[in-house]
Write an enzyme that holds these catalytic residues in place. Structure first.
Site, PDB file in Angstrom:
ATOM      1  CG  ASP A 235      41.660 123.167   2.017  1.00 13.64           C
ATOM      2  OD1 ASP A 235      41.440 122.049   1.551  1.00 13.64           O
ATOM      3  OD2 ASP A 235      42.060 123.377   3.185  1.00 13.64           O
ATOM      4  CB  ILE A 236      37.134 123.820   4.942  1.00 13.20           C
ATOM      5  CG1 ILE A 236      35.965 123.937   3.956  1.00 13.20           C
ATOM      6  CG2 ILE A 236      36.673 124.180   6.358  1.00 13.20           C
ATOM      7  CD1 ILE A 236      34.835 122.959   4.223  1.00 13.20           C
ATOM      8  CG  ASN A 243      35.518 115.341   9.367  1.00 13.06           C
ATOM      9  OD1 ASN A 243      34.307 115.525   9.393  1.00 13.06           O
ATOM     10  ND2 ASN A 243      36.221 115.362   8.246  1.00 13.06           N
ATOM     11  CG  ASP A 252      29.161 114.234   5.719  1.00 11.46           C
ATOM     12  OD1 ASP A 252      30.311 114.431   5.274  1.00 11.46           O
ATOM     13  OD2 ASP A 252      28.674 113.097   5.881  1.00 11.46           O
ATOM     14  CD  GLU A 278      39.819 118.973   3.439  1.00 12.47           C
ATOM     15  OE1 GLU A 278      40.926 119.112   3.985  1.00 12.47           O
ATOM     16  OE2 GLU A 278      39.349 117.866   3.122  1.00 12.47           O
TER      17      GLU A 278
END
Length: 358
Positions: A235-236, A243, A252, A278
């Site tokens: 996971d980021i 965002n 993106d 993500e």
């Protein structure tokens, strides 16, 4: 000339391939009419020379503008070929086989139209054009064989043979060419649909559906060998901030960049894919030791930590990832395995992120 350059720039897109096909069809028609001009001059038929000059002007114009004038192209080309065919039959009669152009027109309009995902209006126009051609063919056939209509300029035997050969070659070549176009286009569409069904459009990694299919094979092999397999959820960290701060386009771009890193760190046999949002997933088969798999995840984490990610407006940002890995020894299906890895991801988040918990 700019229009021709644009064709080559977009040659790998769906529209670009159609544009290039139209361009080469136009070149082909231009060459055909140059050859016809030579034949008409030798036959000393001034009327058809004049008609052919108009045809040459039409195709010369479209050589440089066909990519921008496609809405006009199909109708004008149909009208030109149809009228030229009628004038040639009236001039030389049935023997030179200008009427066979009817079959070429049907192939050119009918096959490509039904080989693509066309709208209903396109089907109607295709049927309309081909219906006119078929009706014209039979009307001319009746007129030639039932009604004694004099022709403008009878040709000698040699010129009749030349035109007969030329017209039949052109007809057969056109039918074969558009049949091949229809077949190759269908195959390409099937390949693209198959790829879309298995790959995430943004990251070009396996999507969830494909991962579920692939994991069945990995789980079955692990079960047969009685060895565990590994699963990791990646996971980021603080991706929502990316965002919110820089915009979804930047988000993106980050996902695309991370997907390339994942592919680079997927050693032989390890599968990488996008699980959703993500979150990414890596699956390690039974023949890769679990500690080795965790080592790959740790190297991946460090690589992301030390990298600058390009975003919109040529800005660069730093990111980190957290990963939760699990050794699956009970041969659970992928969703159950992911839930186990997700527990370790939750621990990684709670312990400060930017770490791998296994």
């Amino acid at each position: 000339m700019n229009s021709i350059k644009e064709l080559w720039k977009n040659k790998n897109t769906s529209k670009g391939r159609i544009d290039i096909t139209v361009f080469f069809v136009n070149i082909f028609l231009l060459i055909c009419h140059i050859i016809l001009m030579i034949i008409y001059i030798i036959a000393d038929h001034h009327f058809m020379i004049g008609a052919n000059i108009v045809s040459l002007i039409v195709y010369s114009y479209f050589v440089f503008t066909c990519s921008k004038k496609q809405s006009q192209y199909a109708g004008i080309v149909f009208f030109e070929i149809w009228v030229h065919m009628l004038l040639a039959i009236a001039s030389f009669g049935w023997t030179p086989c200008f009427q066979n152009w009817s079959f070429a027109i049907i192939a050119a309009y009918f096959l490509p139209a039904f080989g693509q995902d066309q709208q209903k209006a396109s089907y109607k126009s295709t049927i309309f054009y081909t219906s006119i051609v078929v009706l014209t063919y039979f009307v001319i056939a009746v007129a030639i064989y039932v009604v004694d209509i004099p022709i403008m300029k009878p040709l000698d035997d040699i010129m009749n043979r030349v035109l007969f050969t030329f017209n039949n070659l052109i007809t057969f070549f056109t039918i074969i060419m558009f049949s091949m176009f229809y077949t190759s286009n269908n195959r390409r569409e099937k390949r693209e649909l198959s790829r879309k069904a298995s790959y995430d459009e943004l990251t070009n990694l396996y999507n969830r559906y494909a991962l579920m299919q692939i994991s069945e094979h990995i789980i079955n092999e692990a079960k047969e060998t009685k060895k565990p397999y590994g699963v990791a959820i990646i996971d980021i960290d603080f991706f929502k901030n990316v965002n919110d701060t820089y915009g979804h386009l930047s988000g993106d771009m980050v996902l695309e960049s991370l997907s390339r890193i994942l592919r680079a760190y997927s050693m032989r046999g390890i599968i990488a894919g996008r699980w959703g949002g993500e979150e990414f997933i890596m699956i390690s088969p039974y023949d890769i030791e679990y500690d080795r798999f965790v080592g790959v995840l740790e190297r991946l984490r460090k690589s992301v930590e030390n990298r600058k990610f390009k975003i919109e407006d040529n800005q660069e940002i730093n990111l980190t990832i957290s990963a939760g890995a699990a050794k699956i020894e009970d041969y659970s299906n992928l969703e159950v395995a992911v839930s186990k890895a997700d527990e370790n991801l939750y621990k990684a988040k709670n312990e400060g992120r930017n770490r791998v918990i296994s």
